[in-house]
Design an enzyme around this catalytic site. Sequence first.
Site, short mmCIF file in Angstrom:
data_model
loop_
_atom_site.label_atom_id
_atom_site.label_comp_id
_atom_site.label_asym_id
_atom_site.label_seq_id
_atom_site.Cartn_x
_atom_site.Cartn_y
_atom_site.Cartn_z
N TYR A 124 0.11 -9.08 -1.14
CA TYR A 124 -0.73 -8.05 -0.55
C TYR A 124 -0.70 -8.27 0.96
O TYR A 124 -1.40 -9.12 1.49
CB TYR A 124 -2.15 -8.13 -1.11
CG TYR A 124 -3.11 -7.13 -0.52
CD1 TYR A 124 -2.75 -5.81 -0.33
CD2 TYR A 124 -4.39 -7.52 -0.16
CE1 TYR A 124 -3.63 -4.90 0.21
CE2 TYR A 124 -5.29 -6.61 0.37
CZ TYR A 124 -4.90 -5.29 0.55
OH TYR A 124 -5.78 -4.39 1.09
N ASP A 136 1.84 -4.78 -2.51
CA ASP A 136 1.41 -3.75 -1.57
C ASP A 136 1.81 -4.24 -0.18
O ASP A 136 1.25 -5.20 0.33
CB ASP A 136 -0.10 -3.57 -1.68
CG ASP A 136 -0.64 -2.50 -0.74
OD1 ASP A 136 0.08 -2.08 0.18
OD2 ASP A 136 -1.81 -2.11 -0.93
N ASN A 145 1.68 -2.45 2.59
CA ASN A 145 0.88 -1.79 3.63
C ASN A 145 1.74 -1.17 4.74
O ASN A 145 1.45 -1.33 5.93
CB ASN A 145 -0.15 -2.76 4.23
CG ASN A 145 -1.49 -2.61 3.55
OD1 ASN A 145 -1.95 -1.51 3.29
ND2 ASN A 145 -2.11 -3.73 3.25
#
Length: 172
Positions: free
Chosen positions: A95, A134, A136
């Site tokens: 993440y 993820d 981002n």
Amino acid sequence: RAALRKNFIEYINSESPDILCVQETKARPEDVSQEWPSPYKAFWNSAEKRGYSGTCILTKHPPLRVSTGIGLSQHDSEGRVILAEFPGFQLVNVYVPNSQRELTRLSYRQKWDRDFLGFLRTIQTEKPVVVCGDFNVAHTEIDLTHPKANARNHGFTIEEREGFQSLLNAGF
């Protein structure tokens, strides 16, 4: 916790993935009273700060080992990486930090991108690596409805896009 209230277990049971990686858990194992459906086992990397970031791997297959973080204290308190080693590969669930709306964490994000890539390069010398999570970032203009309007917004800066491209260029 919110996903559990929205039929997450039913989803797991209906899809029956061998391995499921979750990001932005914002919880610790003790915060979740849920029993995972058999035969799944959950492995967590929670942030030191309660209610923040976090990653989790649910797997039907017992990993050979599980580790958390990338081995750098400036990054490892946020629960952003969990690695599960299986017989033929290593699975990295990530993440990636957000650079924030005003880009206040952009320089940190750039350091993260370099350090994370270094971590992946190091572990790939042991056995093949599968990376998911993820990141981002919207990598290319086609990933956004209005790329021109978002050109300097978090998640679509040149710096973040270049950091993601570095992962791709390295074969991940």
